[in-house]
Design an enzyme around this catalytic site. Structure first.
Site, PDB file in Angstrom:
ATOM      1  N   SER A   1      12.498  -6.899   6.958  1.00  0.00           N
ATOM      2  CA  SER A   1      12.004  -7.561   8.153  1.00  0.00           C
ATOM      3  C   SER A   1      10.707  -6.938   8.673  1.00  0.00           C
ATOM      4  O   SER A   1       9.701  -6.902   7.980  1.00  0.00           O
ATOM      5  CB  SER A   1      13.103  -7.559   9.214  1.00  0.00           C
ATOM      6  OG  SER A   1      12.781  -8.366  10.307  1.00  0.00           O
TER       7      SER A   1
ATOM      8  N   ASP B   1       6.759 -11.797  11.432  1.00  0.00           N
ATOM      9  CA  ASP B   1       7.038 -10.475  10.886  1.00  0.00           C
ATOM     10  C   ASP B   1       7.129 -10.578   9.367  1.00  0.00           C
ATOM     11  O   ASP B   1       6.837 -11.617   8.783  1.00  0.00           O
ATOM     12  CB  ASP B   1       8.308  -9.879  11.499  1.00  0.00           C
ATOM     13  CG  ASP B   1       9.567 -10.627  11.093  1.00  0.00           C
ATOM     14  OD1 ASP B   1       9.457 -11.810  10.719  1.00  0.00           O
ATOM     15  OD2 ASP B   1      10.659 -10.036  11.153  1.00  0.00           O
TER      16      ASP B   1
ATOM     17  N   ASP C   1       9.370 -10.905   7.060  1.00  0.00           N
ATOM     18  CA  ASP C   1      10.126 -11.949   6.375  1.00  0.00           C
ATOM     19  C   ASP C   1      10.099 -13.272   7.136  1.00  0.00           C
ATOM     20  O   ASP C   1      10.799 -14.218   6.768  1.00  0.00           O
ATOM     21  CB  ASP C   1      11.571 -11.511   6.138  1.00  0.00           C
ATOM     22  CG  ASP C   1      12.357 -11.303   7.417  1.00  0.00           C
ATOM     23  OD1 ASP C   1      11.733 -11.014   8.462  1.00  0.00           O
ATOM     24  OD2 ASP C   1      13.594 -11.416   7.390  1.00  0.00           O
TER      25      ASP C   1
ATOM     26  N   ASP D   1      11.115 -14.373  10.086  1.00  0.00           N
ATOM     27  CA  ASP D   1      12.240 -14.929  10.827  1.00  0.00           C
ATOM     28  C   ASP D   1      12.141 -14.605  12.315  1.00  0.00           C
ATOM     29  O   ASP D   1      13.088 -14.824  13.067  1.00  0.00           O
ATOM     30  CB  ASP D   1      13.579 -14.453  10.260  1.00  0.00           C
ATOM     31  CG  ASP D   1      13.817 -12.956  10.438  1.00  0.00           C
ATOM     32  OD1 ASP D   1      12.873 -12.238  10.842  1.00  0.00           O
ATOM     33  OD2 ASP D   1      14.945 -12.509  10.172  1.00  0.00           O
TER      34      ASP D   1
END
Length: 309
Positions: free
Chosen positions: A103, A242, A244, A246
């Site tokens: 993340s 960010d 990834d 999400d």
């Protein structure tokens, strides 16, 4: 059972250090493969996506070996946002989805997050059973039943079409200048493409990943770079993702970061008016402020606070 591997968002750690090693990824793949091969269906599939961290190659290959050893067929999406794995797992009729990412954390970290066949995060019970299998003896598939691995070259495009499908028909983003900061992460191609195809003038930032620069001075953890670009270019909006993709930080035309509680309040208000707010309730963390609660109370919307971590 006391958890040794799974935290609140899958398994995470420093790459090449326990538990984020190739050996553990192999065991996790085999355990998850065995868990999701409980029925007698002849075909079992797993969808695997990743972000742009260098260690993603190592973990992707180890997971693939683990899954195929139990007879699972592996579909490799390459770098895609975490939501893409959630969307494509059910649409590709997979038994399980996996996202390799840490993340918003530095490039030296990585993680493994599992999704069920419905595209949603696994239950605590499922994670506990997979963890139990990791530390037990897993019977591999017979040699003639080993799974196959295939790279899905159009995974990103499938996701882009799904995202565009949520945008109202007959409307475009024409005339809107948008700074999109992809944090040198998983959405470095998908996010600018979606905005451009919807008609926006796109000013990309953080779209040159090299395996080491994910979240490094860009993205949702460092919105200052996008704010500066907005002021330089006269853009109407800034979107910071960010690693990834999400989570999102929004910035207005003056370069000011929008408050997350305000954004949630606007969505909740609109969805309540449209009858789309399930249970007339907004779920937020305990970190949300009192102003959000008062705003929602004035509109008879329930605020449900959940713990962090």
């Amino acid at each position: 059972m006391t958890r040794k591997l799974f935290g609140t968002d899958g398994v995470r750690g420093r790459a090449n250090t326990d538990p984020m090693t190739a050996e553990m990824a192999l065991k996790l793949g085999a355990a998850a493969g065995r868990y999701f091969r409980r029925d007698q269906s002849p075909v079992h599939r797993v969808v695997i996506g990743k972000d742009t961290r260098l260690s993603g190659y190592m973990i992707e290959n180890a997971l693939t070996a683990g899954f195929t050893s139990t007879g699972m067929n592996v579909l490799l999406l390459g770098p895609v946002p975490t939501p893409a794995v959630g969307l494509l797992t059910p649409s590709m009729r997979a038994d399980v989805g996996v996202m390799i990412s840490a993340s918003h954390n530095p490039a030296t970290d990585n993680g493994i997050k599992f999704f069920g066949p419905d595209g949603f995060k696994l239950s605590d019970e499922a994670e506990q059973e997979i963890e139990r299998l990791v530390f037990s003896d897993i019977t591999p598939a017979q040699s003639e039943n080993i799974g196959r691995a295939k790279r899905i070259d159009d995974g990103r495009f499938r996701y882009i079409e799904r995202v565009k499908g949520t945008f109202p028909q007959g409307r475009t983003l024409e005339g809107l200048k948008v700074v999109i900061d992809c944090a040198n992460g998983a959405a470095y191609r998908a996010a600018p493409e979606v905005l451009w195809e919807l008609g926006a003038e796109v000013i990309p930032l953080g779209v040159s990943p090299n395996g080491f620069n994910i979240n490094d001075g860009v993205g949702s953890t460092a919105p200052g770079a996008a704010a500066a670009r907005i002021r330089e270019t006269g853009a109407d909006l800034g979107i910071c993702l960010d690693g990834d993709a999400d989570r999102v930080i929004l910035i207005d035309e003056t370069g000011e970061v929008a408050d997350g509680d305000q954004i949630m309040a606007l969505f909740a208000d609109r969805w309540a008016e449209e009858g789309r707010l399930k249970g007339h309730t907004l779920a937020a963390t305990v970190m949300s402020n009192l102003g959000l609660e008062r705003y929602l109370n004035d509109r008879s919307i329930v605020l449900h606070r959940t713990p962090v971590g």
